[in-house]
Design a protein around this motif. Sequence first.
Motif, PDB file in Angstrom:
ATOM      1  N   THR A  11     -44.792  50.305 -45.400  1.00 23.26           N
ATOM      2  CA  THR A  11     -44.365  51.684 -45.205  1.00 23.26           C
ATOM      3  C   THR A  11     -43.406  52.082 -46.309  1.00 23.26           C
ATOM      4  OG1 THR A  11     -42.403  51.186 -43.888  1.00 23.26           O
ATOM      5  CG2 THR A  11     -44.477  51.401 -42.685  1.00 23.26           C
ATOM      6  N   ARG A  12     -43.144  53.367 -46.394  1.00 16.73           N
ATOM      7  CA  ARG A  12     -42.205  53.887 -47.377  1.00 16.73           C
ATOM      8  C   ARG A  12     -40.875  54.265 -46.724  1.00 16.73           C
ATOM      9  NH1 ARG A  12     -47.386  56.617 -49.579  1.00 16.73           N
ATOM     10  NH2 ARG A  12     -47.882  55.198 -51.274  1.00 16.73           N
ATOM     11  N   ILE A  13     -40.659  53.733 -45.530  1.00 12.70           N
ATOM     12  CA  ILE A  13     -39.434  53.993 -44.800  1.00 12.70           C
ATOM     13  C   ILE A  13     -39.084  52.730 -44.021  1.00 12.70           C
ATOM     14  CG2 ILE A  13     -40.547  54.891 -42.704  1.00 12.70           C
ATOM     15  CD1 ILE A  13     -38.352  57.082 -42.668  1.00 12.70           C
ATOM     16  N   SER A  14     -37.821  52.543 -43.705  1.00  9.09           N
ATOM     17  CA  SER A  14     -37.378  51.340 -43.017  1.00  9.09           C
ATOM     18  C   SER A  14     -38.102  51.155 -41.684  1.00  9.09           C
ATOM     19  CB  SER A  14     -35.868  51.414 -42.761  1.00  9.09           C
ATOM     20  OG  SER A  14     -35.448  50.328 -41.952  1.00  9.09           O
ATOM     21  N   THR A  15     -38.422  49.903 -41.373  1.00 10.75           N
ATOM     22  CA  THR A  15     -39.040  49.597 -40.083  1.00 10.75           C
ATOM     23  C   THR A  15     -37.997  49.193 -39.042  1.00 10.75           C
ATOM     24  OG1 THR A  15     -39.435  47.306 -40.774  1.00 10.75           O
ATOM     25  CG2 THR A  15     -41.224  48.899 -41.121  1.00 10.75           C
ATOM     26  N   VAL A  16     -36.725  49.230 -39.421  1.00 11.10           N
ATOM     27  CA  VAL A  16     -35.647  48.973 -38.469  1.00 11.10           C
ATOM     28  C   VAL A  16     -35.277  50.308 -37.843  1.00 11.10           C
ATOM     29  CG1 VAL A  16     -33.320  48.088 -38.134  1.00 11.10           C
ATOM     30  CG2 VAL A  16     -34.822  47.029 -39.838  1.00 11.10           C
ATOM     31  N   LEU A  17     -35.620  50.489 -36.579  1.00 11.41           N
ATOM     32  CA  LEU A  17     -35.508  51.790 -35.926  1.00 11.41           C
ATOM     33  C   LEU A  17     -34.306  51.887 -35.003  1.00 11.41           C
ATOM     34  CD1 LEU A  17     -39.248  52.325 -34.984  1.00 11.41           C
ATOM     35  CD2 LEU A  17     -38.044  53.095 -37.024  1.00 11.41           C
ATOM     36  N   PRO A  18     -33.862  53.118 -34.756  1.00  6.09           N
ATOM     37  CA  PRO A  18     -32.795  53.320 -33.772  1.00  6.09           C
ATOM     38  C   PRO A  18     -33.251  52.842 -32.395  1.00  6.09           C
ATOM     39  CG  PRO A  18     -33.180  55.322 -35.073  1.00  6.09           C
ATOM     40  CD  PRO A  18     -34.298  54.371 -35.386  1.00  6.09           C
ATOM     41  N   ARG A  19     -32.334  52.267 -31.614  1.00  2.13           N
ATOM     42  CA  ARG A  19     -32.673  51.776 -30.278  1.00  2.13           C
ATOM     43  C   ARG A  19     -32.561  52.924 -29.282  1.00  2.13           C
ATOM     44  NH1 ARG A  19     -33.366  46.694 -29.191  1.00  2.13           N
ATOM     45  NH2 ARG A  19     -32.685  46.990 -27.028  1.00  2.13           N
ATOM     46  N   THR A  20     -33.475  53.857 -29.407  1.00  2.00           N
ATOM     47  CA  THR A  20     -33.475  55.017 -28.521  1.00  2.00           C
ATOM     48  C   THR A  20     -34.411  54.780 -27.351  1.00  2.00           C
ATOM     49  OG1 THR A  20     -35.298  56.097 -29.681  1.00  2.00           O
ATOM     50  CG2 THR A  20     -33.069  56.534 -30.504  1.00  2.00           C
ATOM     51  N   LEU A  21     -34.227  55.567 -26.303  1.00  4.90           N
ATOM     52  CA  LEU A  21     -35.117  55.481 -25.147  1.00  4.90           C
ATOM     53  C   LEU A  21     -36.549  55.816 -25.545  1.00  4.90           C
ATOM     54  CD1 LEU A  21     -35.510  55.082 -22.126  1.00  4.90           C
ATOM     55  CD2 LEU A  21     -34.920  57.493 -21.793  1.00  4.90           C
ATOM     56  N   THR A  22     -36.711  56.816 -26.400  1.00  5.43           N
ATOM     57  CA  THR A  22     -38.053  57.203 -26.846  1.00  5.43           C
ATOM     58  C   THR A  22     -38.744  56.051 -27.558  1.00  5.43           C
ATOM     59  OG1 THR A  22     -37.479  59.541 -27.058  1.00  5.43           O
ATOM     60  CG2 THR A  22     -39.367  58.763 -28.332  1.00  5.43           C
ATOM     61  N   ASN A  23     -38.043  55.416 -28.498  1.00  6.33           N
ATOM     62  CA  ASN A  23     -38.655  54.310 -29.231  1.00  6.33           C
ATOM     63  C   ASN A  23     -39.001  53.140 -28.318  1.00  6.33           C
ATOM     64  OD1 ASN A  23     -38.667  55.578 -31.707  1.00  6.33           O
ATOM     65  ND2 ASN A  23     -36.748  54.659 -32.402  1.00  6.33           N
ATOM     66  N   ARG A  24     -38.120  52.831 -27.391  1.00  9.42           N
ATOM     67  CA  ARG A  24     -38.391  51.720 -26.479  1.00  9.42           C
ATOM     68  C   ARG A  24     -39.579  52.038 -25.569  1.00  9.42           C
ATOM     69  NH1 ARG A  24     -32.710  51.718 -25.979  1.00  9.42           N
ATOM     70  NH2 ARG A  24     -32.812  52.480 -23.830  1.00  9.42           N
ATOM     71  N   ALA A  25     -39.636  53.282 -25.086  1.00  6.61           N
ATOM     72  CA  ALA A  25     -40.741  53.671 -24.206  1.00  6.61           C
ATOM     73  C   ALA A  25     -42.066  53.662 -24.957  1.00  6.61           C
ATOM     74  CB  ALA A  25     -40.475  55.053 -23.610  1.00  6.61           C
ATOM     75  N   MET A  26     -42.070  54.185 -26.185  1.00  3.10           N
ATOM     76  CA  MET A  26     -43.302  54.218 -26.969  1.00  3.10           C
ATOM     77  C   MET A  26     -43.764  52.812 -27.318  1.00  3.10           C
ATOM     78  SD  MET A  26     -44.170  57.320 -27.040  1.00  3.10           S
ATOM     79  CE  MET A  26     -45.538  57.096 -28.151  1.00  3.10           C
ATOM     80  N   ALA A  27     -42.812  51.921 -27.634  1.00  2.00           N
ATOM     81  CA  ALA A  27     -43.169  50.544 -27.954  1.00  2.00           C
ATOM     82  C   ALA A  27     -43.783  49.846 -26.742  1.00  2.00           C
ATOM     83  CB  ALA A  27     -41.937  49.785 -28.440  1.00  2.00           C
ATOM     84  N   ALA A  28     -43.177  50.060 -25.578  1.00  3.04           N
ATOM     85  CA  ALA A  28     -43.686  49.422 -24.359  1.00  3.04           C
ATOM     86  C   ALA A  28     -45.094  49.908 -24.028  1.00  3.04           C
ATOM     87  CB  ALA A  28     -42.737  49.703 -23.193  1.00  3.04           C
ATOM     88  N   TYR A  29     -45.307  51.205 -24.118  1.00  4.52           N
ATOM     89  CA  TYR A  29     -46.642  51.751 -23.829  1.00  4.52           C
ATOM     90  C   TYR A  29     -47.666  51.229 -24.830  1.00  4.52           C
ATOM     91  CZ  TYR A  29     -50.574  54.907 -23.437  1.00  4.52           C
ATOM     92  OH  TYR A  29     -51.840  55.400 -23.307  1.00  4.52           O
ATOM     93  N   SER A  30     -47.295  51.208 -26.109  1.00  7.20           N
ATOM     94  CA  SER A  30     -48.217  50.771 -27.146  1.00  7.20           C
ATOM     95  C   SER A  30     -48.607  49.312 -26.952  1.00  7.20           C
ATOM     96  CB  SER A  30     -47.581  50.971 -28.525  1.00  7.20           C
ATOM     97  OG  SER A  30     -48.491  50.662 -29.554  1.00  7.20           O
ATOM     98  N   ARG A  31     -47.637  48.475 -26.603  1.00  5.91           N
ATOM     99  CA  ARG A  31     -47.964  47.055 -26.369  1.00  5.91           C
ATOM    100  C   ARG A  31     -48.891  46.902 -25.171  1.00  5.91           C
ATOM    101  NH1 ARG A  31     -42.284  46.393 -27.376  1.00  5.91           N
ATOM    102  NH2 ARG A  31     -41.948  45.563 -29.484  1.00  5.91           N
ATOM    103  N   TRP A  32     -48.645  47.714 -24.125  1.00 10.12           N
ATOM    104  CA  TRP A  32     -49.497  47.648 -22.931  1.00 10.12           C
ATOM    105  C   TRP A  32     -50.911  48.118 -23.232  1.00 10.12           C
ATOM    106  CZ3 TRP A  32     -51.677  51.955 -20.380  1.00 10.12           C
ATOM    107  CH2 TRP A  32     -52.376  51.649 -19.191  1.00 10.12           C
ATOM    108  N   ARG A  33     -51.014  49.207 -23.990  1.00 13.02           N
ATOM    109  CA  ARG A  33     -52.313  49.832 -24.233  1.00 13.02           C
ATOM    110  C   ARG A  33     -53.106  49.128 -25.328  1.00 13.02           C
ATOM    111  NH1 ARG A  33     -56.627  51.473 -24.908  1.00 13.02           N
ATOM    112  NH2 ARG A  33     -57.487  53.575 -24.827  1.00 13.02           N
ATOM    113  N   TYR A  34     -52.434  48.677 -26.407  1.00 13.10           N
ATOM    114  CA  TYR A  34     -53.138  48.169 -27.582  1.00 13.10           C
ATOM    115  C   TYR A  34     -52.812  46.710 -27.917  1.00 13.10           C
ATOM    116  CZ  TYR A  34     -53.802  53.161 -28.135  1.00 13.10           C
ATOM    117  OH  TYR A  34     -54.112  54.484 -27.906  1.00 13.10           O
TER     118      TYR A  34
END
Length: 201
Positions: A11-34
């Motif tokens: 990527t052209r941007i850091s992969t170290v992301l803020p620990r926000t509720l949105t990021n955690r929720a999206m990560a959890a859904y993505s792992r479950w789905r894909y």
Amino acid sequence: MTGTPARSISTRISTVLPRTLTNRAMAAYSRWRYGEVLDPLVAVGHHGKVTRTYALTELGVSGWKALDPGLKSLAIMAASVSIGCTWCVDFGYWEAQHGHVDPVKLHDVPVWRTSDRFTDLERDVLAFAEAETATPPAVDDALAARLTGALGAEAFTELVAIVAVENLRSRINSAMGLSAQGFSDRCEVPLGGPLAEVGEA
């Protein structure tokens, strides 16, 4: 989705992301789905409103059912191939394995003009996806009229919209520097032929 991922992401941007509720929720859904976090979610995860809008858009798109799913998969693949988004080609190939499109047809999307595997309607859909993706768009009245007659107004509208959505996805992913995530490796028929050549370009 937070911290440094185990797998290197181009990527052209850091992969170290803020620990926000949105990021955690999206990560959890993505792992479950894909089975893993989708790279585009990592790429846009620095901006909460962008991430939420992206997610809501995809949720809305998933409810579009007027256009035949096989035709939709071909249109999406044609748009992503035209833009050159290897992430989208890789993911689109995997996603279309759910009974929507013959894998051999997917392999032939980049060379659909010379392939004998497509029906006349599929050729029109592929031509339309390429024409809409062109800059500036090159859709002509005759092609639009044929597709409207064959599909009906509602499905034609969905075709126009899904190609536009794939342009959004592919252009964001390409601009962020994303490359194939390896989804096509999970298919019974590995990604190869013309699509592999696109991915290596």
